[in-house]
Design an enzyme around this catalytic site. Structure first.
Site, PDB file in Angstrom:
ATOM      1  N   HIS A 278       0.829  -1.216   0.000  1.00  0.00           N
ATOM      2  CA  HIS A 278       0.000   0.000   0.000  1.00  0.00           C
ATOM      3  C   HIS A 278       0.857   1.256   0.000  1.00  0.00           C
ATOM      4  O   HIS A 278       1.856   1.354   0.697  1.00  0.00           O
ATOM      5  CB  HIS A 278      -1.032   0.006   1.128  1.00  0.00           C
ATOM      6  CG  HIS A 278      -0.485   0.047   2.518  1.00  0.00           C
ATOM      7  ND1 HIS A 278      -0.131   1.218   3.139  1.00  0.00           N
ATOM      8  CD2 HIS A 278      -0.251  -0.932   3.417  1.00  0.00           C
ATOM      9  CE1 HIS A 278       0.293   0.949   4.372  1.00  0.00           C
ATOM     10  NE2 HIS A 278       0.250  -0.348   4.562  1.00  0.00           N
ATOM     11  N   ASP A 290       6.303   0.489   6.538  1.00  0.00           N
ATOM     12  CA  ASP A 290       4.846   0.439   6.361  1.00  0.00           C
ATOM     13  C   ASP A 290       4.393   1.573   5.467  1.00  0.00           C
ATOM     14  O   ASP A 290       4.096   2.652   5.955  1.00  0.00           O
ATOM     15  CB  ASP A 290       4.173   0.501   7.736  1.00  0.00           C
ATOM     16  CG  ASP A 290       2.684   0.236   7.671  1.00  0.00           C
ATOM     17  OD1 ASP A 290       2.212  -0.247   6.629  1.00  0.00           O
ATOM     18  OD2 ASP A 290       1.988   0.507   8.668  1.00  0.00           O
ATOM     19  N   GLU A 324      -4.831   1.898   2.647  1.00  0.00           N
ATOM     20  CA  GLU A 324      -4.938   0.725   3.524  1.00  0.00           C
ATOM     21  C   GLU A 324      -5.133   1.164   4.976  1.00  0.00           C
ATOM     22  O   GLU A 324      -5.870   0.547   5.730  1.00  0.00           O
ATOM     23  CB  GLU A 324      -3.677  -0.143   3.409  1.00  0.00           C
ATOM     24  CG  GLU A 324      -3.767  -1.483   4.150  1.00  0.00           C
ATOM     25  CD  GLU A 324      -3.349  -1.427   5.609  1.00  0.00           C
ATOM     26  OE1 GLU A 324      -3.673  -2.354   6.343  1.00  0.00           O
ATOM     27  OE2 GLU A 324      -2.710  -0.445   6.030  1.00  0.00           O
ATOM     28  N   GLU A 325      -4.445   2.252   5.356  1.00  0.00           N
ATOM     29  CA  GLU A 325      -4.362   2.600   6.773  1.00  0.00           C
ATOM     30  C   GLU A 325      -5.681   3.043   7.394  1.00  0.00           C
ATOM     31  O   GLU A 325      -5.972   2.703   8.533  1.00  0.00           O
ATOM     32  CB  GLU A 325      -3.324   3.712   6.983  1.00  0.00           C
ATOM     33  CG  GLU A 325      -1.892   3.301   6.640  1.00  0.00           C
ATOM     34  CD  GLU A 325      -1.337   2.246   7.583  1.00  0.00           C
ATOM     35  OE1 GLU A 325      -2.060   1.782   8.474  1.00  0.00           O
ATOM     36  OE2 GLU A 325      -0.159   1.891   7.399  1.00  0.00           O
ATOM     37  N   ASP A 352       3.196  -6.396   3.298  1.00  0.00           N
ATOM     38  CA  ASP A 352       2.840  -5.283   4.188  1.00  0.00           C
ATOM     39  C   ASP A 352       3.191  -5.625   5.631  1.00  0.00           C
ATOM     40  O   ASP A 352       2.473  -5.290   6.551  1.00  0.00           O
ATOM     41  CB  ASP A 352       1.339  -4.946   4.035  1.00  0.00           C
ATOM     42  CG  ASP A 352       0.950  -3.738   4.888  1.00  0.00           C
ATOM     43  OD1 ASP A 352       1.837  -2.945   5.241  1.00  0.00           O
ATOM     44  OD2 ASP A 352      -0.248  -3.602   5.206  1.00  0.00           O
ATOM     45  N   HIS A 422       3.739   2.909  12.481  1.00  0.00           N
ATOM     46  CA  HIS A 422       2.897   4.103  12.657  1.00  0.00           C
ATOM     47  C   HIS A 422       3.525   5.198  13.524  1.00  0.00           C
ATOM     48  O   HIS A 422       2.816   5.945  14.195  1.00  0.00           O
ATOM     49  CB  HIS A 422       1.525   3.720  13.249  1.00  0.00           C
ATOM     50  CG  HIS A 422       0.749   2.770  12.398  1.00  0.00           C
ATOM     51  ND1 HIS A 422      -0.469   2.254  12.769  1.00  0.00           N
ATOM     52  CD2 HIS A 422       1.014   2.245  11.167  1.00  0.00           C
ATOM     53  CE1 HIS A 422      -0.911   1.453  11.816  1.00  0.00           C
ATOM     54  NE2 HIS A 422      -0.029   1.425  10.839  1.00  0.00           N
TER      55      HIS A 422
HETATM   56 ZN   LIG Z   1       0.774  -1.327   6.300  1.00  0.00          ZN
END
Ligand SMILES: [Zn+2]
Length: 455
Positions: A278, A290, A324-325, A352, A422
């Site tokens: 993503h 990520d 995606e998030e 991912d 994140h």
């Molecule tokens: Zn991800």
């Protein structure tokens, strides 16, 4: 003596014949290309450093769409195109402020608003705190004890789990639904322990959602050190208050895109094998692990096949999924396009889980399909890919399962992923060029085997 020489010659012949196995030769070539001439790392440098954070709806996300489209065009893929999707557009606004007020003591702690949360209002929210580990514990306390307070969800990810994704799965309900559960009992805010087994000062943001018919209360992640401190201070002074202020906002949905590049199949061009990651990331980070890593690995798979002169039988597609998030609109949209276009997707491989040392693949398919893939174990084991079997595919490719596509989730080593996940430290510097290249090679080897032998 002579006989011995003949025996040695025969042995050498045997070894030669084994090395001539076309699959093992092709896989060796893929690894040589990835490790000797890999491009994914430099591409990732550009995506993280020149494009940067790319939360859905942001200017960064649009820049990432433009650049990855251009990148795939430069590689000379047979077709590169965009698929329009409408995505949620949440913005953080000015940096959050939070502190523990215990008597005269004011202790600042690091927090980050959760994606999708409402703001606190310009004055912020200050209230007594009630700490819980589970939703059941919260419900047992009841509205009397929760009303007017800030609920502090402090159940850690279980550090004894070997696979950190399992530990994440055992804690992330607090982030996703904590605010809703707290609001049902009249709480005015929800603070959630960051989703990591690391002990540090980085708050880990992430998606949350509000239930229907429940007041929308502000919610944020607190760093693990901050959570430990809050818990300890709360034991010493149960009457303390917590203050936080956040300025986030949900704007109208924005137009965005999945970015798709493909190499046309030579025998079955209408059957597609997808490899993807993503393109969006959280706003706090460069989104290196990520999921810049997965995107660049996916483009690298196609580049290597082209460079090595492999003529795939099926059409091979690299898909950079958007959103995606905080919405999965790209993954849902892609499956919709596939359905409307009556496209047959044989398999989809998603990366991912970070750009770490490859360990294997999770498979979502029938028992027969899994057994078929397990026949390739001997070809993949020399490259450290031994963890092949059950496991999830990936969020973005998930919606393709409805139409019978076999899903593969690339599984790298999981130990360090949630150190970065994140946060502001999910940066390019956290990715190893060797590990990233090995991941791309693993994905290419799997795609090659699916293409050659079907499923
Ligand atoms: Zn991800």
């Amino acid at each position: 003596m002579k006989r011995r020489l003949i025996a040695i010659a025969l042995l050498a012949l045997g070894a030669g014949a084994q090395a001539q196995n076309p699959d093992s030769v092709a896989i060796r070539k893929i690894y040589n290309e990835a490790l000797g001439n890999g491009q994914a790392y430099e591409w990732l440098r550009h995506l993280t450093k020149q494009v940067g954070p790319r939360l859905s709806g942001s200017a960064g996300a649009q820049k990432a769409v433009d650049w990855t489209k251009q990148l795939m065009e430069q590689q000379g893929f047979d077709r590169v195109f965009l698929q329009e999707v409408m995505v949620p557009h949440w913005v953080r606004g000015a940096k959050e402020v939070a502190y523990i007020q215990s008597g005269k003591q004011k202790i600042t702690v690091p927090i980050a608003a959760l994606g999708g949360s409402v703001a606190t209002g310009p004055k912020g929210v200050e209230a007594p705190v009630i700490e819980v580990k589970t939703f059941q514990e919260l419900r047992d306390l009841g509205a009397d004890k929760v009303k007017g307070k800030i609920v502090f969800f402090n159940r850690p990810m279980d550090p004894t789990k070997l696979n950190t994704f399992e530990a994440y799965g055992g804690a992330v309900d607090q982030r996703a639904n904590g605010a809703t559960e707290a609001a049902k009992l009249g709480a005015v805010g929800a603070i959630v322990r960051s989703m990591t087994v690391a002990h540090d000062d980085n708050p880990h943001t992430g998606g949350m959602r509000y239930g229907t018919g429940v007041p929308l209360i502000p919610t944020a992640a607190i760093s693990t050190n901050g959570a430990d401190l809050l818990s300890k201070t709360l034991k010493e002074s149960p009457g303390l208050t917590f203050y936080f202020k956040q300025n986030c906002e949900t704007l109208p949905d924005a137009k965005s895109y999945n970015v798709v590049g493909e190499i046309k199949g030579s025998e079955k061009p209408d059957e597609i094998i997808v490899v993807g990651g993503h393109l969006d990331s959280w706003d706090l980070s460069e989104g290196a692990h990520d999921d810049g890593a997965g995107c660049m690995q996916s483009v690298e798979v196609l580049r290597m096949m082209k460079t090595l002169g492999m003529k795939p039988k099926h059409t091979i597609r690299a898909v950079m999924f958007m959103n995606e998030e905080n919405g999965l609109r790209g993954g849902i949209g892609y499956a919709d396009y596939a359905k409307k276009g009556a496209e047959k997707h044989l398999a989809a491989v998603e990366s991912d889980n970070g750009g770490f040392t490859p360990r294997g693949f999770g498979i979502v398919g029938t028992a027969e399909q899994k057994a078929h893939v397990l026949q390739w174990k001997g070809l993949l084991a020399p490259y450290g890919l031994y963890d092949i079997g059950p496991g999830g595919g990936g969020a973005d490719i998930g919606p393709l399962a409805q139409s019978g596509t076999v899903l593969f989730g690339f599984k790298p080593d999981s130990q360090r992923y949630f150190d970065y996940h994140h946060t502001g430290i999910d940066r390019f510097e956290a990715v190893s060029p060797r590990e990233l290249a090995l991941g791309a090679a693993s994905m290419a080897a799997l795609v090659y085997l699916i293409d050659q032998h079907g499923l």
